[in-house]
Design an enzyme around this catalytic site. Structure first.
Site, PDB file in Angstrom:
ATOM      1  N   ILE A 136       4.255  -3.659   4.872  1.00  0.00           N
ATOM      2  CA  ILE A 136       5.513  -4.402   5.000  1.00  0.00           C
ATOM      3  C   ILE A 136       6.691  -3.519   5.366  1.00  0.00           C
ATOM      4  CG2 ILE A 136       4.961  -6.403   3.581  1.00  0.00           C
ATOM      5  CD1 ILE A 136       6.274  -4.982   1.213  1.00  0.00           C
ATOM      6  N   ASP A 156      23.159   5.467  -1.898  1.00  0.00           N
ATOM      7  CA  ASP A 156      22.677   4.935  -0.616  1.00  0.00           C
ATOM      8  C   ASP A 156      22.632   3.415  -0.637  1.00  0.00           C
ATOM      9  OD1 ASP A 156      21.819   5.102   1.995  1.00  0.00           O
ATOM     10  OD2 ASP A 156      19.708   5.332   1.467  1.00  0.00           O
ATOM     11  N   LYS A 188       4.698   1.766  -2.459  1.00  0.00           N
ATOM     12  CA  LYS A 188       5.341   2.716  -1.569  1.00  0.00           C
ATOM     13  C   LYS A 188       4.504   3.980  -1.543  1.00  0.00           C
ATOM     14  CE  LYS A 188      10.155   4.293  -1.222  1.00  0.00           C
ATOM     15  NZ  LYS A 188      11.479   4.033  -1.796  1.00  0.00           N
ATOM     16  N   GLY A 220       9.161   4.062   6.562  1.00  0.00           N
ATOM     17  CA  GLY A 220      10.375   4.879   6.534  1.00  0.00           C
ATOM     18  C   GLY A 220      10.014   6.327   6.746  1.00  0.00           C
ATOM     19  N   THR A 221      11.006   7.191   6.643  1.00  0.00           N
ATOM     20  CA  THR A 221      10.733   8.603   6.865  1.00  0.00           C
ATOM     21  C   THR A 221       9.815   9.153   5.775  1.00  0.00           C
ATOM     22  OG1 THR A 221      12.831   8.942   5.745  1.00  0.00           O
ATOM     23  CG2 THR A 221      12.819   9.213   8.122  1.00  0.00           C
ATOM     24  N   TYR A 222       9.884   8.560   4.573  1.00  0.00           N
ATOM     25  CA  TYR A 222       9.105   9.033   3.440  1.00  0.00           C
ATOM     26  C   TYR A 222       7.638   8.634   3.544  1.00  0.00           C
ATOM     27  CZ  TYR A 222       9.943   4.192   2.641  1.00  0.00           C
ATOM     28  OH  TYR A 222      10.013   2.841   2.844  1.00  0.00           O
ATOM     29  N   LEU A 236       5.001   4.825   3.933  1.00  0.00           N
ATOM     30  CA  LEU A 236       4.773   3.409   4.224  1.00  0.00           C
ATOM     31  C   LEU A 236       4.923   2.560   2.970  1.00  0.00           C
ATOM     32  CD1 LEU A 236       1.448   3.934   6.232  1.00  0.00           C
ATOM     33  CD2 LEU A 236       3.719   3.566   7.215  1.00  0.00           C
ATOM     34  N   VAL A 237       5.227   1.272   3.173  1.00  0.00           N
ATOM     35  CA  VAL A 237       5.251   0.346   2.048  1.00  0.00           C
ATOM     36  C   VAL A 237       4.231  -0.765   2.302  1.00  0.00           C
ATOM     37  CG1 VAL A 237       6.646  -1.114   0.557  1.00  0.00           C
ATOM     38  CG2 VAL A 237       7.719   0.777   1.771  1.00  0.00           C
TER      39      VAL A 237
END
Lengths: 468, 257
Positions: A24, A153, A54, A27-29, A31-32
């Site tokens: 879903i 953030d 995550k 991101g840079t970190y 996947l979710v």
């Protein structure tokens, strides 16, 4: 929490407790994923709760668990509040050194809710919903700030809203990857890079403040409040990329245009801020005289809503309203009063807004590898494949699909939607078919978002990577 | 919660002294006695401290690292989790948590420099990164630790004896050679250090302590434990435990695979 021992080759045992639905977010970190917790006592029709998982990649070669993941774990393991996302589990896959955080799943977020109103409904969010969302956001933030945590953030995509079910319409502040305890920072807070997406970044940060406070979060809340009212980001500066310093002239200019120029009289410590001192020509040169905030948000200058907003957008961080003060503001004591389910219609009989559900890429597994689906999308077009699998619940019997070895999307999704239908049935049984239909229809548009981004009608609305 | 000790995971995890001193079954089977178990923890606290001097991190990071180290061995055995690897990895993890990250390769470099002759202390970056994940698990992902340093400064100020700061601060540092941080609330440890400091430096703090309304029995007990510790071990603050005392114990642990 999780048991990281491998249950087979590359397949940790903890994975068995989830049914993967699909990817879903990204991101840079990492996947979710969306998954369902398998119920302890399986029975036909019984499904465990949806969970967002995550997955963190190793940050850099040789750097171990990413500091972002460490921050999230450390903070979320300590805190517990209705308006803060709940970390339900942490898992480790020792085989590939990956780390997984499991959260209660939230179907919506403010980014998508605002977008739905702006692009699909062409109608503002109803005042009850705006007020309830804002109140809950402040309520969660007040909890964080009173525990000396700055989020750093806040932006619409980080503010989740629960879908149908027990917690329907409840806000969850998410993404603590930049959050800090500020009671005793070992280093100046600005040391680990510039934070906060620039549109929601407080002026003191833009001017190079070294030590900042929880007031930066309140500025972001002010920006989000305005965005809930107008459906457009309040200060859409163009980010200066690849500069060695964090100076964002355009963003400051956007703020000054709307709020007027800050002055040392009104904001005494302004004179000490590095960029204010260094860049006299650009920053101090222009003079915007007439603040036009009320014209942008279409609020009477004497209304409580405007009063609250302008107190959040106060230049001087020391004078800026705090979360605790904001919760006591007159705005929240007038009709419509804020409520627990922000997504309810404000008046009985009014139509409930059906927000689209998150697009799920059912072709991606926990390893992040995409399985091509020869039976469905020979072109490999993800969006196409998606909408097919998304509409399956209504077309497919409860059989795993042939050709989808990894994810039995058919069964999972059918069950998933059945469960959420059961959720709304309690609230408004008459509307179910309509609602599901509407949700399904809006879906393909949403999936096309990625492809459309380059040519969106509103050129000022830049690409925003989903950060979940 | 992150800033309130009473609602924190640290507070909920405080243990009884008996539980802290319990030698894990696997280590008992290897013939490690309670006293030896304690010696390894003292020795490794020094190891962490010395390594921290090399990579230059603040006292708070060291304190968090030692707390992790001691917490791990209330749950895991030294036979399974080699203390010589767990110690630097605790420092590595603590440095991230306390927002002053030290690179793993730097730790590996300084370990080699410090213990070059002893092969059993040498590890690769990969070993530290693997152990980091195992530590996260062993700590049950609870990473926020409170320390006596902040309450110490506040209490000294309140008592009007800030001239004792350096001395009391040193005492607090030494409490990490013991398991006190796993057993008592940090402010009680701070109070015990103030109690000792004021007694040794002839400051009359009796009435100040009385007004605090804390259980003085606990403060005195902690103070006794600290003084006992000094008395028992008489450790050289720079060198730590002598090698002939610690090597035989470490030799009981399984060799590096």
């Amino acid at each position: 929490m999780g048991d990281g021992r491998a249950g087979g080759a590359n397949r940790p045992a903890w994975l068995q407790q989830y049914e993967l639905v699909g990817k879903i977010g990204e991101g840079t970190y990492g996947l979710v994923f969306l998954a369902r917790l398998k119920p302890a006592h399986p029975a036909p029709g019984r499904r465990g709760p949806p969970i967002a998982i995550k997955k963190f990649k190793q940050s850099k070669e040789g750097d171990g668990v990413s500091p972002t993941a460490i921050r999230e774990i450390m903070l979320l393991r300590e805190i517990n509040h209705e308006n803060v996302v709940k970390l339900v589990n942490v898992h480790i896959n020792h085989a590939d050194m990956s780390l997984y955080l499991a959260f209660d799943y939230a179907e919506h977020d403010l980014y998508e809710i605002i977008r739905h109103h702006r692009e699909k409904l062409n109608a503002p969010i109803n005042p009850y919903t705006v007020k309830s969302l804002l109140w809950q956001l402040l309520n969660g933030l007040n909890y964080l700030h009173s525990n000396w945590i700055i989020h750093r953030d806040l932006k619409p995509s980080n503010i989740l809203v629960m879908g149908e079910g027990e917690e329907h319409g409840i806000i969850k502040i998410a993404d603590f990857g930049l959050a800090r305890i500020y009671q005793a920072p070992l280093k100046a807070l600005c040391d680990n890079g510039v934070v906060v997406t620039i549109w929601y970044r407080a002026p003191e940060l833009l001017l190079g403040a070294k030590h900042y406070t929880s007031a930066v979060d309140m500025w972001a809340v002010g920006c989000i409040f305005a965005e809930l009212l107008t459906l457009k980001p309040l200060f859409q500066g163009v980010e200066a990329k690849n500069t060695p310093n964090p100076f964002q002239l355009d963003q400051l200019d956007k703020i000054f245009k709307v709020l007027g120029h800050p002055t040392v009289e009104k904001w005494p410590t302004l004179a000490n801020l590095p960029w204010w001192q260094n860049d006299q020509q650009h920053i101090q040169g222009h003079k915007y005289e007439n603040p036009g905030l009320h014209n942008i948000v279409h609020l009477p200058q004497k209304s409580p809503a405007f009063d609250l907003l302008s107190k959040m957008l106060e230049y001087d961080p020391r004078k800026r309203i705090t979360a605790a003060q904001a919760l006591e503001h007159e705005y929240f004591r007038m009709d419509p009063l804020p409520g627990r389910n922000a997504l309810l219609p404000s008046q009985p009989g009014e139509k409930i807004v059906q927000y689209p559900v998150r697009p799920v890429d059912t072709t991606t597994d926990f390893e992040g590898t995409t399985s091509l689906q020869p039976t469905q999308a020979p072109s490999g077009n993800a969006a196409q494949g998606q909408s097919v699998s998304r509409s399956m619940p209504r077309q497919m019997p409860q059989q795993p699909m042939v050709g989808m070895p990894r994810v039995a999307a058919g069964t999972n999704m059918a069950a998933f939607n059945a469960a959420s239908q059961a959720g709304i049935a309690g609230l408004n049984p008459g509307n179910i078919p309509m609602q599901r239909g509407a949700g399904g229809q809006s879906h393909p548009h949403q999936l096309r978002r990625k492809a459309d981004q380059g040519m969106m009608q509103n050129p000022g609305y830049p690409q925003q990577k989903r950060r979940f | 919660m992150a800033a309130n000790f009473w609602t924190s995971s640290h507070c909920k995890q405080l243990l009884d002294p008996e539980d802290v001193e319990l030698v894990p079954a696997a280590d008992r089977e290897r013939g490690i006695m309670p006293e030896e178990f304690r010696l390894v923890k003292i020795h490794m606290s020094f190891h962490i401290w010395r390594l921290a001097q090399q990579v230059k991190v603040r006292q708070r990071v060291i304190a968090t690292a030692v707390t992790y180290f001691r917490r791990v061995y209330t749950r895991k055995s030294m036979s399974e989790y080699d203390p010589r690897l767990v110690a630097p990895t605790c420092l590595y993890l603590a440095s991230k948590v306390e927002e002053s990250t030290v690179q793993a390769r730097l730790l590996v470099f300084y370990i080699k420099k410090m213990c070059g002759s002893d092969d059993k202390y040498r590890f690769e970056i990969k070993d530290i990164l693997e152990m980091e994940m195992k530590l996260l698990e062993a700590l049950d992902y609870y990473l926020v630790v409170f320390h006596p340093y902040r309450p110490l400064l506040q209490l000294l100020q309140d008592a009007g004896i800030t001239d004792l700061t350096q001395f009391a601060w040193g005492l607090v540092n030494d409490t990490y050679k013991m398991d006190l941080i796993l057993i008592y609330p940090p402010y009680m440890i701070a109070l015990a250090c103030i109690y000792i400091a004021s007694a040794l430096k002839d400051k009359d703090t009796t009435s100040w302590f009385e007004e605090l309304r804390v259980d003085m029995n606990i403060v005195k007990n902690i103070s006794m434990e600290i003084l006992d510790f000094y008395d028992t071990y008489k450790i050289d603050p720079q060198r730590g435990l002598p090698d002939d005392k610690i090597s035989p114990v470490l030799n009981k642990l399984p060799a590096k695979s």
